[in-house]
Scaffold this active site. Sequence first.
Site, PDB file in Angstrom:
ATOM      1  N   LYS A  19       0.798  -0.935  -0.033  1.00  0.00           N
ATOM      2  CA  LYS A  19       0.251   0.181  -0.086  1.00  0.00           C
ATOM      3  C   LYS A  19       0.831   1.413  -0.022  1.00  0.00           C
ATOM      4  O   LYS A  19       0.120   1.871  -1.036  1.00  0.00           O
ATOM      5  CB  LYS A  19      -1.064  -0.163   1.731  1.00  0.00           C
ATOM      6  CG  LYS A  19      -1.804  -1.067   1.098  1.00  0.00           C
ATOM      7  CD  LYS A  19      -2.574  -0.902   2.715  1.00  0.00           C
ATOM      8  CE  LYS A  19      -2.290  -1.430   3.859  1.00  0.00           C
ATOM      9  NZ  LYS A  19      -1.453  -2.762   3.816  1.00  0.00           N
ATOM     10  N   ARG A  50     -10.089   0.901   8.685  1.00  0.00           N
ATOM     11  CA  ARG A  50      -9.735  -0.646   9.040  1.00  0.00           C
ATOM     12  C   ARG A  50     -11.128  -1.423  10.214  1.00  0.00           C
ATOM     13  O   ARG A  50     -10.676  -2.885   9.183  1.00  0.00           O
ATOM     14  CB  ARG A  50      -7.957  -0.986   9.709  1.00  0.00           C
ATOM     15  CG  ARG A  50      -6.880  -0.576   9.205  1.00  0.00           C
ATOM     16  CD  ARG A  50      -5.485  -0.647  10.280  1.00  0.00           C
ATOM     17  NE  ARG A  50      -4.517  -1.898   9.362  1.00  0.00           N
ATOM     18  CZ  ARG A  50      -3.354  -0.840   8.780  1.00  0.00           C
ATOM     19  NH1 ARG A  50      -3.738   0.601   8.933  1.00  0.00           N
ATOM     20  NH2 ARG A  50      -2.604  -1.468   8.941  1.00  0.00           N
ATOM     21  N   ARG A  85      11.610  -5.545   5.325  1.00  0.00           N
ATOM     22  CA  ARG A  85      10.680  -3.566   4.857  1.00  0.00           C
ATOM     23  C   ARG A  85      12.078  -3.160   5.312  1.00  0.00           C
ATOM     24  O   ARG A  85      12.346  -3.382   6.627  1.00  0.00           O
ATOM     25  CB  ARG A  85       9.577  -3.558   5.656  1.00  0.00           C
ATOM     26  CG  ARG A  85       8.942  -2.617   5.051  1.00  0.00           C
ATOM     27  CD  ARG A  85       7.752  -2.124   5.473  1.00  0.00           C
ATOM     28  NE  ARG A  85       7.193  -2.672   6.183  1.00  0.00           N
ATOM     29  CZ  ARG A  85       5.683  -3.311   6.305  1.00  0.00           C
ATOM     30  NH1 ARG A  85       4.482  -2.013   5.282  1.00  0.00           N
ATOM     31  NH2 ARG A  85       4.933  -3.216   7.368  1.00  0.00           N
ATOM     32  N   ARG A 137      10.926  -1.573  11.344  1.00  0.00           N
ATOM     33  CA  ARG A 137       9.724  -1.055  11.867  1.00  0.00           C
ATOM     34  C   ARG A 137       9.854  -2.246  12.984  1.00  0.00           C
ATOM     35  O   ARG A 137      10.186  -3.478  12.966  1.00  0.00           O
ATOM     36  CB  ARG A 137       8.735  -1.378  11.403  1.00  0.00           C
ATOM     37  CG  ARG A 137       8.332   0.216  10.665  1.00  0.00           C
ATOM     38  CD  ARG A 137       7.170   0.083  10.082  1.00  0.00           C
ATOM     39  NE  ARG A 137       5.703  -0.579   9.985  1.00  0.00           N
ATOM     40  CZ  ARG A 137       4.467  -0.272   9.592  1.00  0.00           C
ATOM     41  NH1 ARG A 137       4.712   0.300   8.365  1.00  0.00           N
ATOM     42  NH2 ARG A 137       3.830  -1.183  10.350  1.00  0.00           N
ATOM     43  N   ARG A 184      -0.803  -9.475  13.199  1.00  0.00           N
ATOM     44  CA  ARG A 184      -1.491  -8.223  11.422  1.00  0.00           C
ATOM     45  C   ARG A 184      -2.002  -8.973  11.091  1.00  0.00           C
ATOM     46  O   ARG A 184      -3.165  -8.137  10.744  1.00  0.00           O
ATOM     47  CB  ARG A 184      -0.648  -6.983  11.497  1.00  0.00           C
ATOM     48  CG  ARG A 184       0.208  -6.730  12.771  1.00  0.00           C
ATOM     49  CD  ARG A 184       1.717  -5.615  12.354  1.00  0.00           C
ATOM     50  NE  ARG A 184       1.051  -5.047  11.115  1.00  0.00           N
ATOM     51  CZ  ARG A 184       2.758  -5.495  10.539  1.00  0.00           C
ATOM     52  NH1 ARG A 184       4.305  -5.477  11.228  1.00  0.00           N
ATOM     53  NH2 ARG A 184       2.921  -4.387   9.378  1.00  0.00           N
TER      54      ARG A 184
END
Length: 215
Positions: free
Chosen positions: A13, A88, A127, A160, A171
Amino acid sequence: MRAILLGPPGAGKGTQAETIVKEFSVPHISTGDIFRKNIKEGTDLGKKAKEYMDQGKLVPDELTVELVKDRLQEDDCKNGFLLDGFPRTIYQADALEDALKSMDQKIDYVININVRKELLVERAVGRRICKDCSQTYHMSFNPPSKEGRCDSCGGQLQQRKDDTVDTVNNRINVYLEQTEPLIDYYTKKGVLVNVDGEKSIAEVGKDIVEKMRNK
Ligand code: ADP
Ligand code: ADP
Ligand code: ZN
């Protein structure tokens, strides 16, 4: 142009948001980025959000909705916006609809990025984010030209705290329970645009822009 980016954690995203906001000249509003900025600055909101984010849980709806409503009142949102990571939950989606209605606005597109669960963990764990400008990289799929440094600003790249295997799995489960129902919600409203998020970053970006232009 008012749009929402929908998809599980790690689907791409934030990465695709860069292409879309350039193409349509609208602001990129990422609730995750706003929460992370507040955590970095040590605000009250940041302190509240952090306990949920570290566990891979959703920040409570009331906090999140207020934040987005305020953001949408700002001047740069007059001609549109791209929401990334919001809504969400169905509660958030209903609240967004009400808020937009009161401004005589509505959502034009919900871009749903499809990526199989098996690929998401590898994407999120690899990431890396620039600590200064939030630009996103991937150790294998989209590496910076100089290891550990941001191509755009030279800032240091960081992982992160919630991009660990266990937290990403949490998640993904939260996504399946609370966010995936939005696919049906927006399909019924006739605004859903599905894209195959397993292609290369460039190909996914091209597909999204083409599908939006042709809708
Ligand atoms: P999201 O915002 O949906 O959580 P990101 O845009 O941050 O996802 O992407 C998650 C990770 O996967 C990042 O490291 C990014 O560089 C990488 N990535 C994004 N899109 C692709 C793609 N199409 N192919 C391979 N890796 C991708
Ligand atoms: P990703 O796209 O990889 O899931 P985000 O940066 O969008 O990551 O979100 C990171 C975390 O921030 C989420 O796990 C959640 O704790 C919090 N968060 C972001 N957006 C929302 C939202 N709309 N509602 C509740 N919590 C949110
Ligand atoms: Zn940077």
